[in-house]
Design a protein around this motif. Structure first.
Motif: not given
Lengths: 163, 437
Positions: B362-371, B401-403, B414-421, B425-428
């Motif tokens: 599982d890669c969900t929750g706060e302070h997490t970034l999934v690619i 929702g911006g996540t 590529v699908h990215l999941g992170a805390a906010g826009p 954007t930084r990750a992408a």
């Protein structure tokens, strides 16, 4: 049982809310059947609808709105249950009730495999047809029919065994 | 032997009549309240987010969501106060039609033919981000309906020009889910104008256009009680054709109900051929089998599995260590037409991963970034396929929702999941192929 078919194909917020308000207790009971915990079930339903609201523009009418929402509730309840299992480390959950069910009747359903249990709930509480149940559970309509038969057969056997 | 299955199911779970539905809670959990604080117009105010104002940069560091919200609230209050003052002045001073004349003209502006045709535009709260400049442009959802009372309802939905669905069906009887929708602008509006139950409730400016607000009410019956609502419709002056509609309950806006109306008219019955749409088969998707990798040691294996160099963010990104990399075998479609795919998932997280079933981590929750990356736009990775064609290389779609972010880059979806826009954007922007040397 009141038949409540739903061919709504556009996930407007109004339509989602209508389904939520119309069938709230049905959603809740199916979620509880999966979670075996009233609070978790309530949370699962709320999270399922929050998720549906967020992704309403992604709804493409591939299934009926109602089916889509049931899938969201079932998936959410499964997630809640999994998270709970991990967090609680197999803690035994006791469902409190002012009027506890007959242990025998409760055990009959509890003894069924999850898929059979879910198919029964989706058929009898959600009033979904085979095709919709198949979509919610990601199985074929034929498997739905077979599973329902198996569940009924298992219940009949169990009832006969009860002294 | 006959058994009462329903009774057995009743015994298995408890009916809890004391637990009432809480729609506001669902809206809050969906994040809708927060968005609506900024987006909702006031009856007499100017709507914020004028076209073009969506062209903001996600690179700007301003900018935690909380700060933006506060700034937005302050601006909204100021703008609202000014707009209310303007509206009062206009209402008081402008020589206007009588209320009855407004209703009559509004009704005649759409005609009295049996088929109502309305084109709505929803702001999806989703944006495309240019990954070079960080600039964004909004994504709109166009929803077109043709409605003939008691007979037909046809829906056509498009997103940025792409048809999402086109469905027509017979209306034998309205169901609870659609009663409010039909009772709103599709049917209730015309009825309320005709029978005089609509009321003029204000005048003002909406997106720079002079408008007259009218309202009509209705009730929807649910197991937990009646839901009384009011539809507020902004009519463009001087044509008095509807421009915007939203719902209120108990005098308060209902989040997410605001819709722009870009066209409304009535048509003769024979002007349109209704033909019921065939049912559309559901998409079945799933995952089976995972394989864990060590990075960068297994970079070659992962590249071989995916058929292209995987994209990553190094061993650490924004203080989050790379926790795991896993290959997922995915499928879509039923048995006869089932197709198989390979996906790679990378998880950057402040906490150790946990197993959620079938060996999946599982890669969900706060302070997490999934690619999550694959060579195809996979529904398992939440790819919204109808919008895909509009997703050019170098662009990311940030979902509602911006996540969640979706980018097509270096031949990979590529699908990215992170805390906010901003994090997305930084990750992408930082994604780069892993070295296989």
């Amino acid at each position: 049982m009141t038949s409540c078919p739903n061919d709504v194909t556009v996930a407007t917020l109004t339509a989602i809310e209508g389904s939520y308000r119309s069938r709230y207790h049905q959603f809740l009971r199916v979620a509880e059947a999966l979670c075996q915990d009233a609070e978790l079930a309530r949370d699962a339903v709320q999270e399922a609808f929050a998720s549906a609201i967020r992704s309403r523009f992604s709804f493409r009418g591939e299934s009926r709105l109602d089916t889509w929402l049931w899938a969201a509730v079932v998936n959410s309840a499964r997630s809640q249950r999994e998270a709970s299992r991990i967090d609680r480390d197999a803690e035994t959950v006791v469902v409190a009730s002012a009027d506890p069910p007959s242990p025998t009747d409760h055990a009959l359903i509890a003894s069924l495999p999850e898929r059979q249990k879910l198919v029964l709930f989706l058929r009898y509480y959600a009033d979904l047809d085979y095709r919709s149940i198949a979509t919610v559970l990601e199985i074929s309509p034929g498997t739905v029919g077979a599973t329902l038969n198996q569940a009924h057969a298992a219940l009949r056997r169990s009832v006969q065994e009860v002294p | 032997m006959e058994i009462d299955t329903r009774a057995l199911l009743d015994a298995y779970t408890q009916l809890r009549p004391e637990v009432a539905p809480d729609w506001d809670d669902a809206l809050r959990r969906a994040g809708l309240r927060r968005v609506e604080l900024v987006k909702a117009p006031s009856p007499s105010g100017t709507l914020r987010n004028e076209p073009g104002s969506g062209q903001r940069s996600l690179r700007a560091p301003a900018a935690t969501p909380r700060r933006r919200l506060r700034a937005g609230q302050v601006t909204l209050v100021a703008a609202g106060a000014a707009a209310v003052a303007l509206a009062i002045a206009m209402f008081a001073s402008s020589p206007s039609l009588s209320d009855a004349a407004v209703l009559t003209q509004a009704l005649s502006s759409i005609g009295r033919e049996p088929v109502v045709h309305v084109v709505f535009r929803d702001d999806t709260h989703e944006v495309f981000v240019d990954l070079k400049t960080g600039r964004t442009r909004p994504l709109y959802f166009i929803h077109e309906q043709w409605y003939e009372r008691g007979r037909w309802l046809r829906d056509l939905s498009t997103i940025n020009g792409q048809t999402v669905e086109s469905i027509t069906r017979r209306l034998r009887h309205a169901r609870n889910e659609e009663t409010a929708t039909l009772a709103g602008i599709l049917d209730g509006y015309r009825t309320a104008l005709a029978n005089g139950s609509a009321k003029v409730v204000g005048r003002g400016v909406l997106r720079g256009r002079s408008v007259t607000w009218i309202a009509f009410s209705g009730v929807q019956r649910f197991p937990h009680g009646d839901l009384h609502w009011e539809q507020h419709v902004a009519l463009a002056n001087p044509t008095l054709r509807p421009l915007y509609v939203r719902q209120t309950r108990g005098g308060r806006d209902v989040a997410g109900t605001g819709q722009w109306i870009t066209r409304i008219e009535t048509l003769p019955r024979r002007s349109l051929t209704f033909a019921q749409s065939p049912p559309v088969g559901a998409q079945v998707i799933g995952a089976f089998g995972v394989r864990q990798f060590a990075l960068p040691a297994d970079a070659k294996q992962m590249t071989r599995a995916l058929g292209a160099p995987i994209l990553w963010l190094g061993h650490t990104f924004s203080g989050l260590p790379l926790r795991f990399a896993q290959q997922q075998r995915l499928f879509s479609g039923r048995a006869a037409s089932r197709r198989h795919f390979t996906g790679i998932e990378l998880c950057y997280s402040a906490r150790p991963p946990r197993i959620v079933g079938n060996g999946l981590l599982d890669c969900t929750g706060e302070h997490t970034l999934v690619i999550q990356e694959a060579r195809e736009p996979l529904a398992w990775y939440r790819w919204p396929s109808p919008r895909f064609a509009d997703l050019r290389p170098g662009t990311m779609l940030i979902g509602w929702g911006g996540t969640n972010g979706f980018a097509f880059t270096k031949g990979l979806h590529v699908h990215l999941g992170a805390a906010g826009p901003a994090e997305l954007t930084r990750a992408a922007m930082a994604l780069s192929p892993i070295s296989t040397k």
